[in-house]
Design a protein around this motif. Sequence first.
Motif, PDB file in Angstrom:
ATOM      1  N   LYS A   1       0.862  -1.189   0.000  1.00 12.00           N
ATOM      2  CA  LYS A   1       0.000   0.000   0.000  1.00 12.00           C
ATOM      3  C   LYS A   1       0.896   1.236   0.000  1.00 12.00           C
ATOM      4  O   LYS A   1       1.798   1.353   0.825  1.00 12.00           O
ATOM      5  N   VAL A   2       0.634   2.135  -0.938  1.00  6.64           N
ATOM      6  CA  VAL A   2       1.437   3.365  -1.015  1.00  6.64           C
ATOM      7  C   VAL A   2       0.551   4.550  -0.622  1.00  6.64           C
ATOM      8  O   VAL A   2      -0.680   4.494  -0.719  1.00  6.64           O
ATOM      9  N   TYR A   3       1.168   5.642  -0.219  1.00  8.25           N
ATOM     10  CA  TYR A   3       0.413   6.846   0.158  1.00  8.25           C
ATOM     11  C   TYR A   3       1.272   8.073  -0.088  1.00  8.25           C
ATOM     12  O   TYR A   3       2.505   7.997  -0.164  1.00  8.25           O
ATOM     13  N   LYS A   4       0.575   9.209  -0.186  1.00 16.91           N
ATOM     14  CA  LYS A   4       1.250  10.507  -0.317  1.00 16.91           C
ATOM     15  C   LYS A   4       0.449  11.534   0.468  1.00 16.91           C
ATOM     16  O   LYS A   4      -0.760  11.688   0.254  1.00 16.91           O
ATOM     17  N   ALA A   5       1.113  12.219   1.377  1.00 17.53           N
ATOM     18  CA  ALA A   5       0.441  13.241   2.195  1.00 17.53           C
ATOM     19  C   ALA A   5       0.042  14.420   1.314  1.00 17.53           C
ATOM     20  O   ALA A   5       0.807  14.840   0.441  1.00 17.53           O
ATOM     21  N   PRO A   6      -1.142  14.986   1.534  1.00 22.87           N
ATOM     22  CA  PRO A   6      -1.599  16.100   0.690  1.00 22.87           C
ATOM     23  C   PRO A   6      -0.889  17.401   1.056  1.00 22.87           C
ATOM     24  O   PRO A   6      -0.287  17.543   2.126  1.00 22.87           O
ATOM     25  N   LEU A   7      -0.996  18.352   0.156  1.00 21.66           N
ATOM     26  CA  LEU A   7      -0.617  19.723   0.509  1.00 21.66           C
ATOM     27  C   LEU A   7      -1.626  20.252   1.526  1.00 21.66           C
ATOM     28  O   LEU A   7      -2.724  19.707   1.690  1.00 21.66           O
ATOM     29  N   THR A   8      -1.245  21.312   2.209  1.00 27.24           N
ATOM     30  CA  THR A   8      -2.169  21.892   3.206  1.00 27.24           C
ATOM     31  C   THR A   8      -3.444  22.353   2.517  1.00 27.24           C
ATOM     32  O   THR A   8      -3.394  23.078   1.509  1.00 27.24           O
ATOM     33  N   PRO A   9      -4.602  21.955   3.023  1.00 23.61           N
ATOM     34  CA  PRO A   9      -5.871  22.379   2.404  1.00 23.61           C
ATOM     35  C   PRO A   9      -6.002  23.900   2.393  1.00 23.61           C
ATOM     36  O   PRO A   9      -5.490  24.609   3.277  1.00 23.61           O
ATOM     37  N   GLU A  10      -6.716  24.385   1.406  1.00 20.81           N
ATOM     38  CA  GLU A  10      -6.921  25.825   1.265  1.00 20.81           C
ATOM     39  C   GLU A  10      -8.357  26.080   0.850  1.00 20.81           C
ATOM     40  O   GLU A  10      -8.887  25.412  -0.038  1.00 20.81           O
ATOM     41  N   ILE A  11      -8.982  27.070   1.523  1.00 17.24           N
ATOM     42  CA  ILE A  11     -10.351  27.447   1.173  1.00 17.24           C
ATOM     43  C   ILE A  11     -10.275  28.514   0.094  1.00 17.24           C
ATOM     44  O   ILE A  11      -9.803  29.640   0.334  1.00 17.24           O
ATOM     45  N   MET A  12     -10.735  28.164  -1.077  1.00 17.45           N
ATOM     46  CA  MET A  12     -10.673  29.057  -2.224  1.00 17.45           C
ATOM     47  C   MET A  12     -12.008  29.772  -2.408  1.00 17.45           C
ATOM     48  O   MET A  12     -13.071  29.271  -2.035  1.00 17.45           O
TER      49      MET A  12
END
Length: 585
Positions: A127-138
């Motif tokens: 199982k592979v994973y990648k942490a997201p960029l910091t969420p942003e409210i657009m």
Amino acid sequence: MGASSTGTLHLILFLLLGLGMRAQATTTVTAMIGDTVTLPCEAKLFGDLNLVSWRVRLTDTSNEQLLSYSPSNSKTEMKNIPEYKDRILLNKNFFLNITDVGIKDERVFSCFTLVGSDIDEVPVALKVYKAPLTPEIMDPAAFLDEGVLQKVGVCVVNNTYPMPNVTWQHNDDNVDLNSPDVNVTNNVVTDENGFYEVQSSLSYSSRREEGKVSFICTAIYFEGLNKTSSKTSSPVTLLIHYKSSKVSLQVTPAQDVEEGTNVTISCSGDGYPRPENFNFMKSGEENVVVTDHYELINVTQEDTGEYTCSEQDNPNIKGGVNVTVHYLTLTMNPNKNISKMVGENITLDCLASSSGTVDVTLMKKNKVYQTPLRLDSLQYLHSGTYTCSARLREVKEMKREKAIMIRVEGKPKITKLTKKIVNNTKVITCVVEGFPKPVVQWSINGTAPREESVKDKKSQWNHKITVQPSENITVTCIATNAHGQDQDTVNLTAMRFKEPEDETLEQDPADPTDEKSDSKTDQAKVIVGVIVGLLIAAVIAGVIYWLYKKKSPTSKTKTNERGTADEIKKINKGDNNHTSGSSAV
């Protein structure tokens, strides 16, 4: 048999016997995309190990061999699979190392071993994973309207794998997805590398009592077996806009609006943001202004009334206030300075008009009179400044004042002409009344003597001369002004002779404005009459006695000796004459 023949035989046996392999539980290994991962071989490795092989399940029905290892010749054979070329390696523990792990490596791998005649296989899931960029409210909303299901913004979570779970928080609490005031829609796409991009849109219906609300979004993502992590956006704070439920007015100055002043009527609503444009009305006449206040310049009593205002975009909500413009006017009748002759009549009146109850007073100096004031038979003492004052009870500071001057004029009148001996001289005093101030001239046998300065008394003017006559003389006092002339004379004997007794002149007239003046004048007349009668009786008795003594020789001598003393006594009693003409000495 050669080595190659042996390896081939092992492989054939491996394949043939693989149909009867025992099933094994799958082991899961996690790795971050881009890292190197090691997959453990948990198949049987101890004993007469003949073969180790790693396979990968490329499809649901297809397994491909990646590599195999024969301990007998220590030889590793690599399968030609392009996507794993130069990325896999079998280490000394027969574990499989995969470098630069990507999304496509998320598969099931199997470790096969041949020990003696036993074949063993254990699958390993990667199982592979990648942490997201910091969420942003657009595209956040500028504000929220009360009671409207309105879009707050879009929470964007980029460059992550696998797909995260996106949640919204409202004032630090999770939004209730079952509430009719909340609506969340998610849109998921993948980029060219297979990473997820999640766009979560939130709509919210606000309430005015909230004032302002703060929103954040959180991405919860996979980071290992039984392990998740999260990243949170920066907060977005929005103010709640709502219409006014009421409007109110304020008048400046707050109280006692006085005619002639400037008045500001301010209108305010309880909505947010504060409304700026209002409609002002008075008696149904509408005035539209672009600010929140209405100016009344130099107000008059016509500006009294009820003023209402309403927001231009919400005309059904109104507020009102009553404005009373207080006024006070004061006039005097007569309304300007006036001149009257002695003996004439005049009526003074103070006339006030006001918006309330008014107190009016008429004063001369510190004396208060009832208004209207009627002055009959004016005297000089009536001259002066009369002041009308008016005060509005409802507005203590509102006062008015008017003043006029009454000037009583008349021809000169000599009220006293007296003589007396002072320090071996004879002093003659002429008291004159009249207005304008009379010019007084003296005449002694046709010549003008030098006049001495004497202090005036009330409305009378005092004039005085001092003489030392060496012979009998006649002194005349002449008073003149624009209205006429008056004169009176007195005869003086030479200093060496005695003066006959004179009649007493009348006293100063009383102030006719005093309600007690009439009685005092009557009393004075009675007293003067009694004194004059006694003096006349004394003079007659003295003449009879003098004629009697004149016949006696001895009486003549005694009379001459006492002449000077008797003369002084008689002169000191005064010689008064109020009628025009002369007084014989």
